[in-house]
Structure formats: C-alpha cells, structure tokens
Design an enzyme around this catalytic site. Structure first.
Site, PDB file in Angstrom:
ATOM      1  N   SER A  73       1.090  -1.104   0.213  1.00  0.00           N
ATOM      2  CA  SER A  73      -0.361  -0.022   0.012  1.00  0.00           C
ATOM      3  C   SER A  73       0.761   0.780   0.053  1.00  0.00           C
ATOM      4  CB  SER A  73      -0.691  -0.106   1.321  1.00  0.00           C
ATOM      5  OG  SER A  73      -0.328  -0.150   2.168  1.00  0.00           O
ATOM      6  N   HIS A 116      -3.629  -5.920   2.439  1.00  0.00           N
ATOM      7  CA  HIS A 116      -2.188  -7.325   3.066  1.00  0.00           C
ATOM      8  C   HIS A 116      -2.653  -8.809   3.598  1.00  0.00           C
ATOM      9  CE1 HIS A 116       0.317  -4.291   4.470  1.00  0.00           C
ATOM     10  NE2 HIS A 116       0.517  -4.412   3.733  1.00  0.00           N
ATOM     11  N   GLU A 175      -4.127  -3.403   9.374  1.00  0.00           N
ATOM     12  CA  GLU A 175      -3.620  -3.562  10.209  1.00  0.00           C
ATOM     13  C   GLU A 175      -4.737  -3.227  11.598  1.00  0.00           C
ATOM     14  OE1 GLU A 175       0.473  -2.412  10.247  1.00  0.00           O
ATOM     15  OE2 GLU A 175       0.097  -2.367   7.805  1.00  0.00           O
ATOM     16  N   GLU A 214       2.037 -10.282   6.517  1.00  0.00           N
ATOM     17  CA  GLU A 214       3.054  -9.309   7.364  1.00  0.00           C
ATOM     18  C   GLU A 214       2.635 -10.603   8.911  1.00  0.00           C
ATOM     19  OE1 GLU A 214       2.505  -5.900   8.630  1.00  0.00           O
ATOM     20  OE2 GLU A 214       2.818  -4.821   6.849  1.00  0.00           O
ATOM     21  N   ASP A 240      -3.787   0.732  11.652  1.00  0.00           N
ATOM     22  CA  ASP A 240      -3.387   0.990  10.542  1.00  0.00           C
ATOM     23  C   ASP A 240      -4.044   1.020   9.280  1.00  0.00           C
ATOM     24  OD1 ASP A 240      -2.905   2.281   8.209  1.00  0.00           O
ATOM     25  OD2 ASP A 240      -0.476   1.244   8.249  1.00  0.00           O
ATOM     26  N   GLU A 253      -2.962   4.972  12.309  1.00  0.00           N
ATOM     27  CA  GLU A 253      -2.744   5.664  11.416  1.00  0.00           C
ATOM     28  C   GLU A 253      -2.755   5.471  10.522  1.00  0.00           C
ATOM     29  OE1 GLU A 253       0.659   2.992  11.350  1.00  0.00           O
ATOM     30  OE2 GLU A 253       1.304   3.066   9.202  1.00  0.00           O
ATOM     31  N   ASP A 279       1.490   7.852   7.481  1.00  0.00           N
ATOM     32  CA  ASP A 279       2.214   7.567   6.859  1.00  0.00           C
ATOM     33  C   ASP A 279       2.404   7.641   5.345  1.00  0.00           C
ATOM     34  OD1 ASP A 279       3.706   5.190   5.433  1.00  0.00           O
ATOM     35  OD2 ASP A 279       2.384   3.571   6.384  1.00  0.00           O
ATOM     36  N   LYS A 286       9.741   5.310   6.975  1.00  0.00           N
ATOM     37  CA  LYS A 286      10.202   4.136   6.743  1.00  0.00           C
ATOM     38  C   LYS A 286      11.472   4.579   5.319  1.00  0.00           C
ATOM     39  CE  LYS A 286       5.620   2.178   5.818  1.00  0.00           C
ATOM     40  NZ  LYS A 286       4.300   2.039   5.525  1.00  0.00           N
ATOM     41  N   HIS A 294       9.437  -1.558   9.530  1.00  0.00           N
ATOM     42  CA  HIS A 294       9.148  -2.549   8.459  1.00  0.00           C
ATOM     43  C   HIS A 294       8.387  -2.261   6.820  1.00  0.00           C
ATOM     44  CE1 HIS A 294       5.883  -5.507   9.388  1.00  0.00           C
ATOM     45  NE2 HIS A 294       5.440  -4.031   9.756  1.00  0.00           N
ATOM     46  N   LYS A 348       7.252  -0.480  14.632  1.00  0.00           N
ATOM     47  CA  LYS A 348       6.825  -1.218  13.849  1.00  0.00           C
ATOM     48  C   LYS A 348       7.146  -2.451  12.848  1.00  0.00           C
ATOM     49  CE  LYS A 348       1.978  -0.598  11.590  1.00  0.00           C
ATOM     50  NZ  LYS A 348       1.752   0.222  10.027  1.00  0.00           N
TER      51      LYS A 348
HETATM   52  P1  PGA Z   1       2.298  -1.523   3.044  1.00  0.00           P
HETATM   53  O1  PGA Z   1       2.230  -0.997   4.673  1.00  0.00           O
HETATM   54  O2  PGA Z   1       4.653  -1.717   3.591  1.00  0.00           O
HETATM   55  O3  PGA Z   1       2.484  -2.764   2.647  1.00  0.00           O
HETATM   56  O4  PGA Z   1       2.519  -0.064   1.963  1.00  0.00           O
HETATM   57  C1  PGA Z   1       2.291  -1.326   5.557  1.00  0.00           C
HETATM   58  C2  PGA Z   1       1.678   0.112   5.503  1.00  0.00           C
HETATM   59  O5  PGA Z   1       0.818   0.809   5.167  1.00  0.00           O
HETATM   60  O6  PGA Z   1       1.937   0.411   7.581  1.00  0.00           O
HETATM   61 ZN    ZN Z   2       0.780   2.565   7.503  1.00  0.00          ZN
END
Ligand code: PGA
Ligand code: ZN
Length: 422
Positions: free
Chosen positions: A43, A148, A158, A201, A237, A282, A309, A334, A362, A385
């Site tokens: 995403s 996911h 999530e 995940e 999230d 999130e 994010d 990230k 991650h 995270k």
């Molecule tokens: P992604 O999702 O690594 O698939 O982009 C993780 C997140 O949105 O936190």
């Molecule tokens: Zn996110």
C-alpha cells in the site's frame, strides 16, 4: 588505524517475503563489510520515491554494479552524508526514478553497516553513540485486512497491539506472540470457515468486519493482560489511501460493497476510537487530506497517537506541512520511502522539531535484514512497527533481543508518549 575507505560495492538480486525480487548490496571497506537489502510496500504512498527503475530489479542491480559502484568506491564509509549525497547525484532526479529508491537504500544501509563493522562496533551504537541504550516498544499487527489480505477480510489494513506495560523487549514481544495466538483461537472458535490463514505480515486473514476484528483484538488483549499482567493497548492502521476513490469522493468498503463519504468516515474513526479505546490511529484518512487529519487531532489528539504514513512518506517537507496544520502527533519512518539513511534521519529530526513521535517501520514485503532494529535503538525511537510473526519479522525481534542482551545493565525501555501511558 582503522581503514574505512570503500573498496568494493556489489549488488545482486534476492527475494523478499512475498517472493518478489529485490536488491541486496555488499559494501566492502579495507577493514569491514556491510550487506543490506531493501524492503517493499503493497500500500505504497503516492509521494514515495520510485522503488525501481523502468527495467525493474535487474536494471537496478546493473546500474549499481556499472554506475554507482565506480562513484562510491574510494569514498569514506564514515561519511554517510557524502555517500547519500552521491546517490542523489548519480540518480539526478527528484524521486530516485533513474536508479530506484531500493538500490539507493541498499547502498546507503550497507555503507553504514560496513563503517560500523570496520570498528567492530554494533550498528546501533555506530548510529546512536554512547547513550543509545533504550529499547523501543514493538507495535505489531495481529489481524490483517485491506491490501495485505483477501477479499473477505476487514477494510482496515492492520489491527495492532503495543504491550505498553512491558519492562523489557523480551517481555514485550512475548506479549505480542501471546495476543496473536489468543486472537487465532478466538477467530477459530467463532468462524467455522477459518483455516488459520495469514496475510502478508503474518497477521490473521479472516472473514471479519472491521468492528468484529477490533472486538476480537480487545478480547485477546484482555485475556493476555489478565494472564501475564502486562498492559497492552490497541491500535489500527486504516491505510485509508487504499480505500479512497478520488472519482467517487469516498472510501470504498470492499467487504460491504459500499462507498462511505468523508464525513461519515471521520465519524466512524471517532466512534471506534471511543468505543474500543484505540490509542494508535495510522492513516485514518487518505494521503492528501491534511485537513481531515487536523480535525481528528483536534478531536482525539490528546489521547490518541494520530500517525501519518502515506500522509508523510518519510518526507521532511510533508512532515513540516503536517506540523504547520497540526495534522498528526506521530510519523511513520520508512527509510525506503525516501531512499537514503540521511533522508530518513532528516525526517526523524523534522518530526521531533514539531513534537511528533517517530515510529520506525518495516514494509509488508520484507527481507531478513534487521537494519531497522538498529535504527530504532540508534535514533532512540520509542516504537518499532515490525509485525509479529514470520521469519522476516522475527529477524527484527531477535536482533532487538540480542541488542537488549548486549546492553546488560544499562538497558531500559524507551519513554512512551503520554497517549500510550494512560
Ligand atoms: P506497506 O504497508 O508496506 O504494504 O505499504 C505498511 C503500512 O501501510 O504501514
Ligand atoms: Zn501504514
């Protein structure tokens, strides 16, 4: 005298946790060696750097071996800023579209590892120095949905927990495993079609609505809290950019097959925060709705970590904009969203300047590389995270356990923001 001059840079193709190809880079100094690989998202935010050049991973590997290597060989691995600057220069675009952010990040991280290794120094100490002795709290997803997991899973990407009462990382991660196991049992008992499937995940992929999933998580946390006496709070999230339909002006709920308008969606967020005591929220709204984020912060920012994010994509300019309009009080960091360690560090600094809590994270597609474990300790970030189950997640947890052990009697858990301490 330790020799930190870079003697060789070599890239190869490896595979991530989804079985997709990615890039791994070796950096060799006279006295050290570093190896790092880049993760990738499902995403991804619109404002992230481009992960791979037009020709994909093979092209990225070729570009590093043919162009980047010759520019970096001879540089000093201790001069991270100069190496990262060189990566931008070789690329020559605003968003790493020529060499790819994945290639840039792998070179950047491998350089830091090679520098630390030259001194026989643990990476987190090389990054953070003498007083980098605090362990972050794990923020891990127990139930998955959105991009996911499959069609019948929650719209929310999530459903997460943070064991805020843990006294050590070992205790914290154990609490996460227990909640994950307990949630699996609860889902299995009420959901006859459930065959124990897990998403990208390692989070449970089950036929649950958003509220059913949250309720399952609350029940699992209650059980584990009473079993082991460690306070655990929940978070979500939403990854709302994945639900947003620009042409329709609303959030598409795949499970229900209906569109939810912006106001209704904001109200739903406020409702679940109150009803289930959600402490971490999130990407509740899509990546360009700074105003909507501000509304949420105004309403619940005193008691909830509202985290950006896709909203920020680890980009200092976007973080500065968010601070200006009080759009969040936490930021996902990230490194692959920006392409180099120096850029990620700028994002952490920008976050702190505005009083936002940085959360090292991650990606859904991960490798066994545990760089972010060292980054979280080195940069003194209070939260990491990095999922709960799966070898590629476990490598981060296990590395943090090793770091915790190596710190012996100077170790401590990081100071959590007030939102998570109540
Ligand atoms: P992604 O999702 O690594 O698939 O982009 C993780 C997140 O949105 O936190
Ligand atoms: Zn996110």
């Amino acid at each position: 005298m330790v020799e930190t001059a870079i003697e060789d840079v070599y890239a190869r193709k490896v595979f991530d946790s989804r079985g997709n190809p990615t890039i791994e880079v070796d950096v060799v100094t006279v006295d050290g060696f570093g190896r790092a690989s880049a993760p990738s998202g499902a995403s991804t935010g619109r404002h992230e750097v481009v992960a791979f050049p037009k020709g994909g991973v093979d092209d990225a590997v070729r570009i590093v071996n043919e162009d980047v290597a010759e520019r970096i060989i001879g540089m000093d691995a201790l001069d991270q800023a100069a190496v990262d600057f060189m990566l931008h220069e070789v690329d020559g675009t605003e968003n790493f579209s020529r060499i790819g952010g994945a290639a840039a990040l792998a070179v950047s991280m491998a350089t830091a590892k090679a520098a630390a290794s030259s001194f026989d120094m643990p990476l987190f100490q090389y990054i953070g120095g003498l007083f980098a002795t605090q362990l972050p709290y794990p923020l891990g997803n127990v139930i998955g949905g959105g991009r996911h997991a499959g069609d019948k899973t929650p719209n929310i990407q999530e459903l997460l927990v943070i064991p805020v009462g843990a006294k050590t990382y070992a205790e914290a991660v154990d609490a996460c495993f227990k909640v994950h196991r307990e949630a699996g049992k609860i889902i299995g008992a009420s959901n006859h079609g459930f065959a124990g499937g897990r998403g990208d995940e390692g989070a449970w992929a089950a036929n649950l609505s958003d509220e059913e999933a949250i309720l399952t998580l609350v029940k699992a946390c209650d059980k584990v809290e009473s079993d082991i006496g460690c306070r655990i709070v929940i978070g979500i999230d939403v990854a709302a950019s994945s639900l947003w339909r620009d042409d329709k002006g609303g959030y598409w709920l795949r499970r229900e097959g209906k569109l939810r308008g912006r106001e209704e969606h904001i109200n739903f967020m406020l409702e679940i925060v109150d009803k289930y005591d959600v402490r971490y929220l999130e990407d509740p709204l899509h990546e360009d709705d700074f105003e909507g984020f501000s509304e949420l912060v105004k309403a619940v920012g005193h008691k909830v970590l509202v985290c950006g994010d896709d909203l920020f994509t680890t980009n200092p300019a976007r973080i500065a904009k968010g601070i200006e309009v009080a759009a969040a009080n936490a930021v996902i960091i990230k490194p692959n969203q920006v392409g180099t360690l120096s850029d990620a560090y700028e994002a952490v600094k920008a976050s702190r300047r505005g009083g936002l809590t940085p959360v090292i994270s991650h990606r859904s597609g991960e490798t066994e590389d545990a760089f972010i474990s060292h980054l979280a300790v080195g940069l003194r970030c209070p939260i990491i995270k990095t999922g709960i189950l799966g070898g590629e997640r476990m490598s981060k947890h296990n590395e943090l356990l090793r770091i915790e052990e190596s710190l012996e009697n100077v170790k401590a858990m990081a100071e959590l923001p007030i939102h998570l301490r109540r």
